[in-house]
Design a protein around this motif. Structure first.
Motif, short mmCIF file in Angstrom:
data_model
loop_
_atom_site.label_atom_id
_atom_site.label_comp_id
_atom_site.label_asym_id
_atom_site.label_seq_id
_atom_site.Cartn_x
_atom_site.Cartn_y
_atom_site.Cartn_z
N GLY A 1 0.79 -1.23 0.00
CA GLY A 1 0.00 0.00 0.00
C GLY A 1 0.82 1.28 0.00
N SER A 2 2.12 1.17 -0.28
CA SER A 2 2.94 2.39 -0.28
C SER A 2 2.82 3.13 -1.61
CB SER A 2 4.41 2.07 0.04
OG SER A 2 4.89 1.10 -0.85
N GLY A 3 2.09 2.54 -2.56
CA GLY A 3 1.88 3.21 -3.84
C GLY A 3 2.79 2.68 -4.94
N LYS A 4 3.50 1.59 -4.67
CA LYS A 4 4.46 1.06 -5.65
C LYS A 4 3.85 0.79 -7.02
CE LYS A 4 5.43 -2.76 -3.53
NZ LYS A 4 4.56 -2.78 -2.37
N SER A 5 2.72 0.07 -7.03
CA SER A 5 2.21 -0.34 -8.34
C SER A 5 1.66 0.85 -9.12
CB SER A 5 1.16 -1.46 -8.21
OG SER A 5 0.08 -0.99 -7.48
N THR A 6 1.00 1.78 -8.43
CA THR A 6 0.50 2.98 -9.12
C THR A 6 1.67 3.75 -9.73
OG1 THR A 6 -1.17 3.11 -7.41
CG2 THR A 6 -0.95 5.04 -8.79
N LEU A 7 2.74 3.88 -8.95
CA LEU A 7 3.90 4.63 -9.44
C LEU A 7 4.61 3.89 -10.56
CD1 LEU A 7 5.10 5.93 -6.04
CD2 LEU A 7 4.46 7.31 -8.01
N ALA A 8 4.78 2.57 -10.38
CA ALA A 8 5.47 1.80 -11.41
C ALA A 8 4.69 1.88 -12.73
CB ALA A 8 5.64 0.36 -10.95
N LYS A 9 3.35 1.82 -12.63
CA LYS A 9 2.53 1.92 -13.85
C LYS A 9 2.71 3.29 -14.49
CE LYS A 9 -1.20 -1.13 -12.61
NZ LYS A 9 -2.29 -1.11 -11.66
N GLY A 10 2.71 4.34 -13.66
CA GLY A 10 2.86 5.71 -14.17
C GLY A 10 4.22 5.89 -14.85
N ASP B 1 8.36 -3.68 -9.43
CA ASP B 1 8.08 -3.31 -8.04
C ASP B 1 7.97 -4.55 -7.16
OD1 ASP B 1 5.50 -4.30 -8.33
OD2 ASP B 1 4.49 -2.43 -7.86
N GLY B 2 8.35 -4.38 -5.90
CA GLY B 2 8.33 -5.52 -4.98
C GLY B 2 8.86 -5.16 -3.62
N ARG B 3 9.56 -6.12 -3.02
CA ARG B 3 10.13 -5.90 -1.68
C ARG B 3 11.65 -5.99 -1.70
NH1 ARG B 3 5.45 -5.91 -1.70
NH2 ARG B 3 3.92 -6.12 -0.03
N ASP B 4 12.17 -6.81 -2.65
CA ASP B 4 13.60 -7.14 -2.64
C ASP B 4 14.24 -6.89 -4.00
OD1 ASP B 4 12.21 -9.06 -4.03
OD2 ASP B 4 13.53 -10.70 -3.44
N ILE B 5 13.65 -6.02 -4.80
CA ILE B 5 14.18 -5.84 -6.17
C ILE B 5 15.57 -5.19 -6.11
CG2 ILE B 5 13.75 -4.90 -8.48
CD1 ILE B 5 11.63 -6.94 -7.48
N ASN C 1 22.06 -4.50 -9.28
CA ASN C 1 22.72 -3.52 -10.15
C ASN C 1 21.73 -2.66 -10.93
OD1 ASN C 1 25.29 -4.47 -9.41
ND2 ASN C 1 25.09 -6.16 -10.88
N ALA C 2 20.48 -2.63 -10.50
CA ALA C 2 19.49 -1.80 -11.19
C ALA C 2 20.01 -0.36 -11.27
CB ALA C 2 18.15 -1.84 -10.45
N LYS C 3 19.72 0.30 -12.39
CA LYS C 3 20.27 1.65 -12.59
C LYS C 3 19.63 2.65 -11.62
CE LYS C 3 21.32 4.81 -16.35
NZ LYS C 3 21.20 5.06 -17.79
N TYR C 4 18.33 2.48 -11.36
CA TYR C 4 17.63 3.39 -10.44
C TYR C 4 16.94 2.56 -9.37
CZ TYR C 4 18.20 6.43 -14.46
OH TYR C 4 18.72 7.14 -15.52
N LYS C 5 17.05 2.99 -8.14
CA LYS C 5 16.39 2.28 -7.04
C LYS C 5 15.62 3.26 -6.17
CE LYS C 5 20.08 -1.12 -6.54
NZ LYS C 5 21.03 -1.75 -5.63
N PHE C 6 14.36 2.93 -5.93
CA PHE C 6 13.53 3.78 -5.07
C PHE C 6 12.95 2.93 -3.95
CE2 PHE C 6 13.51 5.60 -9.31
CZ PHE C 6 13.90 6.91 -9.04
N PHE C 7 12.79 3.54 -2.79
CA PHE C 7 12.18 2.85 -1.66
C PHE C 7 11.07 3.74 -1.13
CE2 PHE C 7 11.65 1.37 2.66
CZ PHE C 7 11.72 -0.01 2.50
N LEU C 8 9.82 3.23 -1.23
CA LEU C 8 8.67 4.04 -0.83
C LEU C 8 8.23 3.67 0.59
CD1 LEU C 8 6.53 3.78 -4.08
CD2 LEU C 8 8.33 5.42 -3.53
N THR C 9 7.81 4.66 1.31
CA THR C 9 7.25 4.42 2.64
C THR C 9 5.96 5.23 2.77
OG1 THR C 9 8.43 6.29 3.61
CG2 THR C 9 9.52 4.15 3.73
N ALA C 10 5.18 4.92 3.79
CA ALA C 10 3.99 5.69 4.18
C ALA C 10 3.53 5.05 5.48
CB ALA C 10 2.89 5.60 3.12
N SER C 11 2.82 5.80 6.30
CA SER C 11 2.39 5.23 7.58
C SER C 11 1.41 4.08 7.32
CB SER C 11 1.69 6.30 8.41
OG SER C 11 0.45 6.62 7.81
N ALA C 12 1.33 3.15 8.26
CA ALA C 12 0.42 2.00 8.11
C ALA C 12 -1.02 2.49 7.95
CB ALA C 12 0.54 1.08 9.32
#
Ligand code: DC
Length: 222
Positions: A14-23, A128-132, A139-150
């Motif tokens: 629910g941190s928004g990973k899939s919405t962002l990855a799709k965008g 998107d995932g937990r351990d990408i 060695n992914a060129k770009y790495k992002f880590f999303l957070t948000a309160s529970a």
């Protein structure tokens, strides 16, 4: 030929990973692989076969006979389980818990990670995932880590479920499940959810999904 590269987006449920990855995938015209859908399909398979997703021996046998395929049709990802398109059946609260349980097993992770690396090896992908960033594609060129309160994530998840006509859970139950999965996904021994040092951390409860997408794109275009 243009360069093949990968973008890793990790974070809790629910941190928004899939919405962002799709965008990001739509803006950049690149492929998107939702790795959570793969663990969800394994969880669904266990439920269908009446196997506990925590029973290592039973799950190992399941993996030997399960036929799981990821197909990309008309720009969207379809999960095929034993010849059946199960994409529409993997987002229920029951499957979410089974996916979190089964994804803690190293035998399941190995099978899924091998497939993920294979899929992302020949084309530019956002995953998107937990351990990408930490494990699948260090060695992914770009790495992002999303957070948000529970709490923020539970509100989003409830809205998503309700929009799909699923009213089986109230806010408290969604929050309880989010906390269960957070604990399990980040405390498991095998490739837990973790922010790696070279990932850019973004709190999506502070700036919202649209702004986060523009922020991600600004890093990628740099
Ligand atoms: O992102 P999601 O909620 O669809 O993921 C479902 C479950 O799968 C999640 O609880 C943990 C697991 N998962 C994982 O262990 N590693 C990934 N790369 C993606 C998901």
């Amino acid at each position: 030929m243009s360069e093949v590269y990968q973008i890793a987006i990790d974070g809790p449920s629910g941190s928004g990973k899939s919405t962002l990855a799709k965008g990001v995938s739509a803006k950049l015209g690149i492929m998107y692989l939702d790795t959570g859908a793969m663990y969800r399909t394994c969880g669904l398979c266990a439920l269908k076969r009446g196997i506990s997703p925590r029973d290592v021996d039973a799950v190992k046998k399941m993996l030997d006979t399960m036929e799981l395929k990821v197909e990309f049709k008309d720009g969207s990802q379809h999960m095929i389980l034993d010849g059946e398109d199960v994409t529409g059946f993997i987002r229920t609260p029951e499957v979410s818990i089974a996916a979190s349980d089964i994804s803690a097993l190293p035998c399941v992770r190995k099978a899924m990670v091998d497939m993920q690396r294979d899929i992302a090896s020949s084309q530019t992908f956002v995953l998107d995932g937990r351990d990408i960033g930490s494990n699948v594609l260090p060695n992914a060129k770009y790495k992002f880590f999303l957070t948000a309160s529970a709490e923020t994530r539970a509100e989003r998840r409830l809205k998503e479920l309700n929009e799909k006509g699923d009213f089986s859970q109230n806010y408290e139950e969604v929050l309880r499940d989010i906390k269960y999965r957070d604990k399990q996904d980040s405390e498991r021994a095998s490739a837990p959810l973790v922010k790696v040092d070279d990932a850019i951390e973004i709190d999506t409860s502070v700036i919202g999904i649209d702004e986060t997408r523009d922020l991600l794109l600004s890093y990628i275009k740099e």
